[in-house]
Design an enzyme around this catalytic site. Sequence first.
Site, PDB file in Angstrom:
ATOM      1  N   LYS A 107      50.086  33.440  30.725  1.00 31.87           N
ATOM      2  CA  LYS A 107      50.101  34.316  31.895  1.00 31.87           C
ATOM      3  C   LYS A 107      50.029  35.779  31.476  1.00 31.87           C
ATOM      4  O   LYS A 107      50.778  36.621  31.943  1.00 31.87           O
ATOM      5  CB  LYS A 107      51.339  34.044  32.732  1.00 31.87           C
ATOM      6  CG  LYS A 107      51.318  32.648  33.326  1.00 31.87           C
ATOM      7  CD  LYS A 107      52.539  32.385  34.150  1.00 31.87           C
ATOM      8  CE  LYS A 107      52.504  30.951  34.660  1.00 31.87           C
ATOM      9  NZ  LYS A 107      53.739  30.571  35.268  1.00 31.87           N
ATOM     10  N   TYR A 109      47.007  38.785  29.680  1.00 27.26           N
ATOM     11  CA  TYR A 109      45.666  39.121  29.215  1.00 27.26           C
ATOM     12  C   TYR A 109      45.731  39.910  27.915  1.00 27.26           C
ATOM     13  O   TYR A 109      46.818  40.318  27.474  1.00 27.26           O
ATOM     14  CB  TYR A 109      44.922  39.952  30.270  1.00 27.26           C
ATOM     15  CG  TYR A 109      44.793  39.269  31.595  1.00 27.26           C
ATOM     16  CD1 TYR A 109      44.014  38.126  31.727  1.00 27.26           C
ATOM     17  CD2 TYR A 109      45.434  39.751  32.727  1.00 27.26           C
ATOM     18  CE1 TYR A 109      43.879  37.490  32.937  1.00 27.26           C
ATOM     19  CE2 TYR A 109      45.303  39.128  33.951  1.00 27.26           C
ATOM     20  CZ  TYR A 109      44.526  37.996  34.044  1.00 27.26           C
ATOM     21  OH  TYR A 109      44.404  37.367  35.252  1.00 27.26           O
ATOM     22  N   ILE A 114      50.184  41.681  31.920  1.00 26.62           N
ATOM     23  CA  ILE A 114      50.700  40.497  32.593  1.00 26.62           C
ATOM     24  C   ILE A 114      49.727  40.044  33.683  1.00 26.62           C
ATOM     25  O   ILE A 114      49.048  40.849  34.310  1.00 26.62           O
ATOM     26  CB  ILE A 114      52.121  40.725  33.170  1.00 26.62           C
ATOM     27  CG1 ILE A 114      52.123  41.775  34.270  1.00 26.62           C
ATOM     28  CG2 ILE A 114      53.084  41.110  32.054  1.00 26.62           C
ATOM     29  CD1 ILE A 114      53.452  41.913  34.983  1.00 26.62           C
ATOM     30  N   CYS A 115      49.647  38.752  33.887  1.00 24.69           N
ATOM     31  CA  CYS A 115      48.728  38.158  34.853  1.00 24.69           C
ATOM     32  C   CYS A 115      49.335  38.214  36.250  1.00 24.69           C
ATOM     33  O   CYS A 115      50.371  37.609  36.506  1.00 24.69           O
ATOM     34  CB  CYS A 115      48.426  36.713  34.464  1.00 24.69           C
ATOM     35  SG  CYS A 115      47.363  35.878  35.639  1.00 24.69           S
ATOM     36  N   LEU A 116      48.656  38.929  37.140  1.00 24.54           N
ATOM     37  CA  LEU A 116      49.126  39.038  38.522  1.00 24.54           C
ATOM     38  C   LEU A 116      48.020  38.723  39.522  1.00 24.54           C
ATOM     39  O   LEU A 116      48.152  39.014  40.702  1.00 24.54           O
ATOM     40  CB  LEU A 116      49.644  40.458  38.782  1.00 24.54           C
ATOM     41  CG  LEU A 116      50.829  40.911  37.947  1.00 24.54           C
ATOM     42  CD1 LEU A 116      51.153  42.368  38.220  1.00 24.54           C
ATOM     43  CD2 LEU A 116      52.043  40.054  38.231  1.00 24.54           C
TER      44      LEU A 116
END
Length: 164
Positions: A107, A109, A114-116
């Site tokens: 989660k 990149y 952070i992946c949102l």
Amino acid sequence: MDDGTKQTVAKIPLLTTRAGPRDGDKWVERLKEEYMALIRYVEINKQSDNDWFTIESNPLGTRWQGKCWYIYNFKKYEFDLEFDMPITYPETAPEVAIPELEGKTEKMYRGGKICLTVHFKPLWARNVPHFGIAHALALGLAPWLAAEVPHLVDNNMIKHKEDK
């Protein structure tokens, strides 16, 4: 989003100025709103004994950095956080990064961002220009830490500083 998060976010002032880093005086106006919202969010957190980050910007308000932490099993896990304001801000949300966790979770990149995408970005898009940095922290980073830190600890991907 749980009720506590909704109640907290409802107390963070909404922003009105639609301006990004290239918009001169309008950006200065937007930055004032950003700081007021961040100050209010910090006050809310301190009142509820939920202090979990520090943040500051460069003089232009284009680069932000600080610390965030999450307490899990009575241990505090602290991380550096950073992000640059996108030139298309506020239409584009800032991409918050925790560089030291890069490569430790799916989660995330490149660069520790952070992946949102699935949950937060559509919410942000519906709330332009009203959401700002405080909202990105409350609705993006805070839930991400709550989901990922326990997982990373339980899978021995990160260790508490006392356990190293």
